[in-house]
Design a protein around this motif. Structure first.
Motif, PDB file in Angstrom:
ATOM      1  N   CYS A  82       0.698  -1.012  -0.107  1.00  0.00           N
ATOM      2  CA  CYS A  82       0.217   0.094  -0.046  1.00  0.00           C
ATOM      3  C   CYS A  82       0.934   1.104  -0.013  1.00  0.00           C
ATOM      4  O   CYS A  82       1.786   1.276   0.945  1.00  0.00           O
ATOM      5  CB  CYS A  82      -0.916   0.126   1.223  1.00  0.00           C
ATOM      6  SG  CYS A  82      -1.926  -1.498   1.448  1.00  0.00           S
ATOM      7  N   LEU A 136      -6.992  -7.282  -0.197  1.00  0.00           N
ATOM      8  CA  LEU A 136      -7.394  -5.874  -0.461  1.00  0.00           C
ATOM      9  C   LEU A 136      -8.740  -5.656   0.109  1.00  0.00           C
ATOM     10  O   LEU A 136      -8.862  -4.639   0.957  1.00  0.00           O
ATOM     11  CB  LEU A 136      -7.312  -5.309  -1.647  1.00  0.00           C
ATOM     12  CG  LEU A 136      -7.503  -3.947  -2.079  1.00  0.00           C
ATOM     13  CD1 LEU A 136      -6.668  -2.778  -1.020  1.00  0.00           C
ATOM     14  CD2 LEU A 136      -7.395  -3.679  -3.635  1.00  0.00           C
ATOM     15  N   ILE A 139      -8.279  -5.128   3.808  1.00  0.00           N
ATOM     16  CA  ILE A 139      -7.984  -3.891   4.373  1.00  0.00           C
ATOM     17  C   ILE A 139      -9.028  -2.941   4.190  1.00  0.00           C
ATOM     18  O   ILE A 139      -9.255  -2.074   5.389  1.00  0.00           O
ATOM     19  CB  ILE A 139      -6.744  -3.377   3.514  1.00  0.00           C
ATOM     20  CG1 ILE A 139      -5.530  -4.449   3.628  1.00  0.00           C
ATOM     21  CG2 ILE A 139      -6.323  -1.967   3.954  1.00  0.00           C
ATOM     22  CD1 ILE A 139      -4.210  -4.230   2.822  1.00  0.00           C
ATOM     23  N   ARG A 140      -9.645  -3.145   3.414  1.00  0.00           N
ATOM     24  CA  ARG A 140     -10.995  -2.141   3.335  1.00  0.00           C
ATOM     25  C   ARG A 140     -11.986  -2.308   4.405  1.00  0.00           C
ATOM     26  O   ARG A 140     -12.420  -1.097   4.839  1.00  0.00           O
ATOM     27  CB  ARG A 140     -11.834  -2.350   1.904  1.00  0.00           C
ATOM     28  CG  ARG A 140     -12.986  -1.370   1.635  1.00  0.00           C
ATOM     29  CD  ARG A 140     -13.683  -1.817   0.463  1.00  0.00           C
ATOM     30  NE  ARG A 140     -14.638  -0.521  -0.071  1.00  0.00           N
ATOM     31  CZ  ARG A 140     -15.683  -0.422   0.807  1.00  0.00           C
ATOM     32  NH1 ARG A 140     -15.890  -0.822   1.939  1.00  0.00           N
ATOM     33  NH2 ARG A 140     -16.423   0.706   0.320  1.00  0.00           N
ATOM     34  N   PHE A 147      -6.691   1.931   4.847  1.00  0.00           N
ATOM     35  CA  PHE A 147      -7.328   2.125   3.447  1.00  0.00           C
ATOM     36  C   PHE A 147      -7.254   3.694   2.999  1.00  0.00           C
ATOM     37  O   PHE A 147      -7.383   3.885   1.911  1.00  0.00           O
ATOM     38  CB  PHE A 147      -8.660   1.360   3.585  1.00  0.00           C
ATOM     39  CG  PHE A 147      -9.481   0.959   1.978  1.00  0.00           C
ATOM     40  CD1 PHE A 147      -8.997   0.260   1.279  1.00  0.00           C
ATOM     41  CD2 PHE A 147     -10.380   2.333   1.795  1.00  0.00           C
ATOM     42  CE1 PHE A 147      -9.590   0.023  -0.035  1.00  0.00           C
ATOM     43  CE2 PHE A 147     -10.804   1.769   0.451  1.00  0.00           C
ATOM     44  CZ  PHE A 147     -10.688   0.871  -0.517  1.00  0.00           C
ATOM     45  N   LEU A 198     -12.846  -0.889  -5.375  1.00  0.00           N
ATOM     46  CA  LEU A 198     -11.218  -1.192  -5.411  1.00  0.00           C
ATOM     47  C   LEU A 198     -10.699  -0.900  -6.457  1.00  0.00           C
ATOM     48  O   LEU A 198      -9.191  -0.811  -6.471  1.00  0.00           O
ATOM     49  CB  LEU A 198     -11.408  -2.545  -4.929  1.00  0.00           C
ATOM     50  CG  LEU A 198     -11.645  -3.181  -3.599  1.00  0.00           C
ATOM     51  CD1 LEU A 198     -11.337  -4.627  -3.235  1.00  0.00           C
ATOM     52  CD2 LEU A 198     -11.343  -2.350  -2.416  1.00  0.00           C
ATOM     53  N   LYS A 201      -8.259   1.859  -6.254  1.00  0.00           N
ATOM     54  CA  LYS A 201      -7.003   1.821  -5.477  1.00  0.00           C
ATOM     55  C   LYS A 201      -6.168   0.749  -6.203  1.00  0.00           C
ATOM     56  O   LYS A 201      -4.980   0.618  -5.817  1.00  0.00           O
ATOM     57  CB  LYS A 201      -7.399   0.956  -4.193  1.00  0.00           C
ATOM     58  CG  LYS A 201      -8.279   1.994  -3.347  1.00  0.00           C
ATOM     59  CD  LYS A 201      -7.621   3.094  -2.595  1.00  0.00           C
ATOM     60  CE  LYS A 201      -8.339   3.704  -1.566  1.00  0.00           C
ATOM     61  NZ  LYS A 201      -7.734   5.011  -0.897  1.00  0.00           N
TER      62      LYS A 201
END
Length: 463
Positions: A82, A136, A139-140, A147, A198, A201
């Protein structure tokens, strides 16, 4: 003129220089001590990795005997870094073996499942954090502060590339390898990715065979976007052979790769740990995995303890067909599927783990049985990617390619195919160099990238 390639594995981190004929003219390697994430789980030390990569390239550029014109990267997959808007890493480089929360998995598949449909559409067995898309997603939903700080989630090859280019990209070899991110039928991100936003990102896609013109430490250079190591290791073979083949890449995992199987992935194949990944040209490659190298490592220790010999005794055992014919015929008890996996038990463990070593008169006989049982698994695993594809050659590289018993029994298991042991010096790094060949190297590709040693099939066939 030279090309520099970082080849970053879980254990060994390497930097190579290749000349225009793709001879290795310089190399260095290191290993790092792992750190831990905020949960206390082991993970890669991303700051240490960053510092080493930058310093290693500075050191090699300072050597007057080399003229580095291009730079590329291959790394292990399923790992996200990240970064903020300035490209600084924020948060840990989570380990893909980190346990995935059961409640979050249930939440995901309730919203976007069923699991089988998502797996088929994304050509990704459900593997928790080994699906970097689900990492991911975690993490969100469980790390909202991280995030929010994150501008992009970069797969590891693209993170290392960004350290030198200052540009943020995604590449298909990472996005398309058991991530659960990519819809293989529609050739775009899966619907759940956009539903969770996502895609915002994930950095823009960049071709794996293209370069960015960059000044690196004062030197103009062609810099690639980086490749997933499984895709990179296949490139020397695709560059050398136009006739269809299967590559069995052997190590801790034995991975059968078939770039010529265009059949859609089925739910049954996924159950047997078969998947598809994308090569750097965006074409699917069917692959199946077997944990045979790990099992071999464990069982030779068991054999050494039972027979009172050194652990590496197997290295001196030649292939003896008479021992195969004399193997004990006593059946072993079947083992139920472990509760922790949906994979059929035949591919989780070979029959040897349940064999009584007192049935064997000698170490040599027992070791032949071990390889016989492993090859019986390998037959099933490789058949998954061979099915209905026009292949007449099997190449084996890695540790088992040097094992005369494995190679002889594999040739016996596939009597209709030409089986060869293959040797490529640093195939993963070489593949990353070859991917950007046209951008820096005016010479044609050499014709000796892969060395082959054909194996004659014995008359018998493993059961």
């Amino acid at each position: 003129m030279h090309v520099a390639v970082f080849d970053i594995g879980k254990t060994n981190k390497k930097l190579f220089l290749f000349d225009r004929q793709y001879n290795i003219v310089w190399e260095t390697s290191t290993q790092f001590v792992e750190t831990v994430d905020e949960d206390g789980d082991p993970c890669e030390d991303v700051d240490h990795l960053t510092n080493w990569v930058q310093q290693a390239l500075q050191d090699v550029l300072a050597k007057p005997q080399f003229d580095v014109k291009a730079l590329n990267f291959s790394t292990y997959g399923a790992s996200l870094v990240c970064v903020d808007a300035q490209g600084q890493a924020v948060g840990p480089l989570y380990n893909y073996l980190k346990a995935y929360p059961d409640e979050l998995s249930r939440q995901f598949y309730l919203a976007y499942g069923p699991e089988e449909r998502v797996s088929v559409e994304t050509a990704s067995p459900a593997l928790g954090n080994l699906n970097s898309g689900l990492a991911l997603y975690r993490i969100r939903h469980q790390k909202p502060d991280l995030f929010a700080r994150m501008r992009y989630a970069l797969h590891l090859p693209q993170y290392v590339s960004s350290l030198f280019t200052g540009q943020f990209h995604a590449d298909l070899t990472s996005i398309g390898c058991h991530t659960a991110l990519w819809n293989f039928d529609r050739q775009q991100y899966h619907g759940w990715v956009t539903a969770e936003q996502l895609d915002q990102k994930l950095a823009p896609l960049f071709p794996g065979n293209a370069v960015m013109d960059t000044v690196v430490y004062g030197k103009p250079m062609k810099v690639g976007v980086g490749l997933h190591d499984s895709s990179a290791a296949l490139i020397p073979y695709l560059a050398s052979f136009s006739e269809p083949f299967v590559l069995i890449s052997t190590g801790t995992w034995c991975i059968s790769l078939n770039p010529f199987n265009t059949q859609p992935l089925t739910a049954e194949e996924l159950q047997y740990d078969c998947l598809c990944f994308l090569n750097y040209q965006g074409q699917p490659v069917k692959a199946s995995r077997l944990f045979a190298g790990y099992e071999h490592e464990q069982q030779v220790q068991r054999l050494a303890a039972h027979f009172g010999v050194p652990v590496d005794t197997y290295k001196q055992v030649p292939y003896d067909p008479s021992l195969i014919d004399e193997l004990p015929t006593r059946p072993v008890q079947p083992i139920p599927d472990p509760l922790t996996t949906k994979q059929p038990a035949v591919l989780v463990q070979s029959a040897f783990i349940r064999r009584d070593l007192t049935d064997f008169d000698t170490y040599e006989q027992a070791y032949h049985q071990l390889i016989h049982d492993i090859v019986a698994q390998q037959l099933i695993s490789t058949e998954l990617v061979l099915h209905r594809s026009p292949v007449d050659r099997i190449f084996v590289d890695g540790g088992f390619s040097k094992n005369p018993i494995y190679m002889a029994l594999l040739a016996s298991a596939f009597p209709q195919l030409n089986v060869s042991a293959a040797s490529v010096a640093q195939a993963t790094a070489l593949g990353a160099a070859l991917a950007i060949h046209d951008n820096w190297n005016p010479l044609p590709l050499p014709d000796n990238l892969v060395q082959l040693r054909p194996v004659d099939a014995p008359m018998h066939k493993p059961a």
